[in-house]
Design a protein around this motif. Structure first.
Motif, PDB file in Angstrom:
ATOM      1  N   ASP A  46       0.930  -1.292   0.098  1.00 55.16           N
ATOM      2  CA  ASP A  46       0.053   0.038  -0.073  1.00 55.16           C
ATOM      3  C   ASP A  46       0.907   1.310  -0.063  1.00 55.16           C
ATOM      4  OD1 ASP A  46      -2.272   1.503  -0.097  1.00 55.16           O
ATOM      5  OD2 ASP A  46      -2.411   1.553   2.237  1.00 55.16           O
ATOM      6  N   ASN A  48       1.504   5.121   0.735  1.00 47.53           N
ATOM      7  CA  ASN A  48       0.919   6.362   1.457  1.00 47.53           C
ATOM      8  C   ASN A  48       2.290   7.284   1.609  1.00 47.53           C
ATOM      9  OD1 ASN A  48      -1.910   5.467   2.233  1.00 47.53           O
ATOM     10  ND2 ASN A  48      -0.787   3.830   3.058  1.00 47.53           N
ATOM     11  N   ILE A  49       2.155   8.557   1.615  1.00 46.02           N
ATOM     12  CA  ILE A  49       3.249   9.483   1.808  1.00 46.02           C
ATOM     13  C   ILE A  49       3.630   9.315   3.094  1.00 46.02           C
ATOM     14  CG2 ILE A  49       4.046  11.808   1.702  1.00 46.02           C
ATOM     15  CD1 ILE A  49       1.855  12.248  -0.806  1.00 46.02           C
ATOM     16  N   LYS A  51       4.105   7.036   4.944  1.00 43.53           N
ATOM     17  CA  LYS A  51       3.639   5.781   5.836  1.00 43.53           C
ATOM     18  C   LYS A  51       3.460   4.651   4.718  1.00 43.53           C
ATOM     19  CE  LYS A  51       1.622   7.757   9.634  1.00 43.53           C
ATOM     20  NZ  LYS A  51       1.410   6.930  11.091  1.00 43.53           N
ATOM     21  N   CYS A  52       4.156   3.869   3.999  1.00 44.70           N
ATOM     22  CA  CYS A  52       3.902   2.774   3.153  1.00 44.70           C
ATOM     23  C   CYS A  52       3.776   1.749   4.274  1.00 44.70           C
ATOM     24  CB  CYS A  52       5.084   2.785   2.143  1.00 44.70           C
ATOM     25  SG  CYS A  52       5.228   3.972   0.963  1.00 44.70           S
ATOM     26  N   ASP A  75       8.605   6.208   1.690  1.00 42.18           N
ATOM     27  CA  ASP A  75       8.228   6.188   0.298  1.00 42.18           C
ATOM     28  C   ASP A  75       8.797   4.984  -0.254  1.00 42.18           C
ATOM     29  OD1 ASP A  75      11.029   6.363  -0.076  1.00 42.18           O
ATOM     30  OD2 ASP A  75      11.010   8.757  -0.669  1.00 42.18           O
ATOM     31  N   ASP A  97      -1.428  -1.865  -4.555  1.00 46.24           N
ATOM     32  CA  ASP A  97      -2.663  -1.346  -4.640  1.00 46.24           C
ATOM     33  C   ASP A  97      -2.241  -0.562  -6.144  1.00 46.24           C
ATOM     34  OD1 ASP A  97      -4.632   0.382  -4.809  1.00 46.24           O
ATOM     35  OD2 ASP A  97      -4.152   1.721  -2.958  1.00 46.24           O
ATOM     36  N   ASN A 103      -0.007   7.008  -8.611  1.00 48.41           N
ATOM     37  CA  ASN A 103       0.921   8.128  -7.572  1.00 48.41           C
ATOM     38  C   ASN A 103       2.174   7.880  -7.872  1.00 48.41           C
ATOM     39  OD1 ASN A 103      -1.409   7.892  -6.138  1.00 48.41           O
ATOM     40  ND2 ASN A 103      -0.988   6.228  -4.681  1.00 48.41           N
ATOM     41  N   THR A 105       5.784   8.997  -6.666  1.00 46.67           N
ATOM     42  CA  THR A 105       6.897   9.183  -5.577  1.00 46.67           C
ATOM     43  C   THR A 105       7.865  10.213  -6.149  1.00 46.67           C
ATOM     44  OG1 THR A 105       6.421   7.137  -4.835  1.00 46.67           O
ATOM     45  CG2 THR A 105       8.538   8.459  -4.043  1.00 46.67           C
TER      46      THR A 105
END
Length: 168
Positions: A46, A48-49, A51-52, A75, A97, A103, A105
């Motif tokens: 998953d 998340n910026i 909080k991967c 990241d 995901d 998304n 990075t």
């Protein structure tokens, strides 16, 4: 209420548990990565910026067991480096995901493109299944209509994953 008010833990006080079929004891496995030295690693990813989240699985007799987790990597590049360092020499298949295709990075590459460029195998669709289908599928793996528990988690090695299934 006790966990929430006295122990300061987040608890869902407004609605039912999403993963109601998960049971910390019945879905627990003591198996670790060391029990599967030659097995391919299957990693749910998953993005998340800051909080991967990565959950590392092995397949044992056709069934998944979560044996490790990587939480809070900043990241995708960090996740890639952790995977290469921690699981050196292992075959790794990433199940990202689908949103990772959009998304970015870095300015030039999507998260999924970064994994491809790093040499990882990927298994994904262009669009995630509906939330309802995903939740029903996971609950059926935790405990199906016949009472079979087909998805196990090493709750000691995957404490955040365990807590998430309990609290979501």
């Amino acid at each position: 209420l006790i966990k929430s008010y006295l122990e300061g833990e987040f608890t869902n006080l407004t609605s039912g548990q999403v993963y109601y079929a998960f049971d910390r004891q019945q879905n627990h496995s003591d198996k670790t990565l060391q029990d599967y030295p030659g097995h391919t690693l299957h990693i749910g990813q998953d993005f998340n910026i800051g909080k991967c989240a990565s959950v590392v699985h092995v397949i044992d007799n056709g069934l998944p067991i979560a044996v490790d987790e990587i939480m809070g990597a900043r990241d995708t590049a960090s996740v890639i480096q952790i995977l290469k360092d921690r699981y050196k020499g292992r075959r790794i298949i990433i199940y990202p995901d689908a949103a990772g295709n959009q998304n970015k990075t870095s300015a030039q590459m999507s998260d999924i493109s970064l994994f491809k460029a790093a040499g990882f195998e990927l298994n994904y669709t262009m669009k995630n299944p509906s939330v309802r289908d995903r939740v029903n599928s996971v609950n059926a793996m935790f405990c199906n209509a016949s009472g079979a528990r087909r998805y196990k988690i090493n709750t000691k090695m995957c404490p955040i994953t365990t807590k998430t299934f309990e609290q979501q």
